[in-house]
Motif scaffolding. Structure first.
Motif, PDB file in Angstrom:
ATOM      1  N   PHE A 123       0.832  -1.203   0.000  1.00  0.00           N
ATOM      2  CA  PHE A 123       0.000   0.000   0.000  1.00  0.00           C
ATOM      3  C   PHE A 123       0.868   1.254   0.000  1.00  0.00           C
ATOM      4  N   THR A 124       1.914   1.253   0.812  1.00  0.00           N
ATOM      5  CA  THR A 124       2.823   2.398   0.890  1.00  0.00           C
ATOM      6  C   THR A 124       3.519   2.625  -0.453  1.00  0.00           C
ATOM      7  N   LEU A 125       3.974   1.553  -1.073  1.00  0.00           N
ATOM      8  CA  LEU A 125       4.658   1.672  -2.370  1.00  0.00           C
ATOM      9  C   LEU A 125       3.704   2.180  -3.452  1.00  0.00           C
ATOM     10  N   VAL A 126       2.506   1.618  -3.491  1.00  0.00           N
ATOM     11  CA  VAL A 126       1.523   2.027  -4.500  1.00  0.00           C
ATOM     12  C   VAL A 126       1.146   3.490  -4.305  1.00  0.00           C
ATOM     13  N   THR A 127       0.972   3.916  -3.074  1.00  0.00           N
ATOM     14  CA  THR A 127       0.633   5.309  -2.786  1.00  0.00           C
ATOM     15  C   THR A 127       1.761   6.237  -3.237  1.00  0.00           C
ATOM     16  N   ALA A 128       2.993   5.856  -2.973  1.00  0.00           N
ATOM     17  CA  ALA A 128       4.144   6.670  -3.387  1.00  0.00           C
ATOM     18  C   ALA A 128       4.212   6.777  -4.904  1.00  0.00           C
ATOM     19  N   VAL A 129       3.968   5.673  -5.585  1.00  0.00           N
ATOM     20  CA  VAL A 129       3.988   5.677  -7.056  1.00  0.00           C
ATOM     21  C   VAL A 129       2.864   6.552  -7.602  1.00  0.00           C
ATOM     22  N   GLU A 136       1.459   9.136  -6.155  1.00  0.00           N
ATOM     23  CA  GLU A 136       1.809  10.538  -5.918  1.00  0.00           C
ATOM     24  C   GLU A 136       2.830  11.022  -6.942  1.00  0.00           C
ATOM     25  N   LYS A 137       3.805  10.213  -7.225  1.00  0.00           N
ATOM     26  CA  LYS A 137       4.840  10.590  -8.205  1.00  0.00           C
ATOM     27  C   LYS A 137       4.225  10.741  -9.598  1.00  0.00           C
ATOM     28  N   LEU A 138       3.341   9.824  -9.964  1.00  0.00           N
ATOM     29  CA  LEU A 138       2.681   9.909 -11.261  1.00  0.00           C
ATOM     30  C   LEU A 138       1.812  11.170 -11.348  1.00  0.00           C
ATOM     31  N   ASN A 139       1.132  11.504 -10.262  1.00  0.00           N
ATOM     32  CA  ASN A 139       0.333  12.730 -10.250  1.00  0.00           C
ATOM     33  C   ASN A 139       1.220  13.962 -10.432  1.00  0.00           C
ATOM     34  N   GLU A 140       2.380  13.969  -9.799  1.00  0.00           N
ATOM     35  CA  GLU A 140       3.319  15.078  -9.970  1.00  0.00           C
ATOM     36  C   GLU A 140       3.770  15.193 -11.422  1.00  0.00           C
ATOM     37  N   ILE A 141       4.085  14.062 -12.028  1.00  0.00           N
ATOM     38  CA  ILE A 141       4.534  14.061 -13.423  1.00  0.00           C
ATOM     39  C   ILE A 141       3.434  14.568 -14.349  1.00  0.00           C
ATOM     40  N   VAL A 142       2.199  14.128 -14.119  1.00  0.00           N
ATOM     41  CA  VAL A 142       1.067  14.564 -14.936  1.00  0.00           C
ATOM     42  C   VAL A 142       0.860  16.069 -14.782  1.00  0.00           C
TER      43      VAL A 142
END
Length: 67
Positions: A5-11, A13-19
């Motif tokens: 869950f922690t890893l998926v949440t971090a990914v 968030e990073k994808l949202n930043e990139i978008v």
């Protein structure tokens, strides 16, 4: 489960930043293109300033063409 869950949440968030970065870049490029188009349009309407001397020279040439 907690680690996944922690890893998926971090990914996510990073994808949202990139978008968000991509959207911001596209908006900036669009604004820049609009600004360039507006300046190009201004250049089309910008001509020689009319002074008395310019007008008299033009009028003399125009009258000569009419004769």
């Amino acid at each position: 489960m907690v680690m996944i869950f922690t890893l998926v949440t971090a990914v996510q968030e990073k994808l949202n930043e990139i978008v968000d970065q991509i959207k911001t870049r596209r908006e900036e490029e669009k604004k820049q293109k609009e600004k360039e188009a507006e300046e190009a349009e201004k250049q089309l309407f910008h001509g020689t300033p009319v002074t008395i001397e310019n007008f008299l020279n033009w009028k003399a040439k125009f009258d000569a063409e009419l004769l």
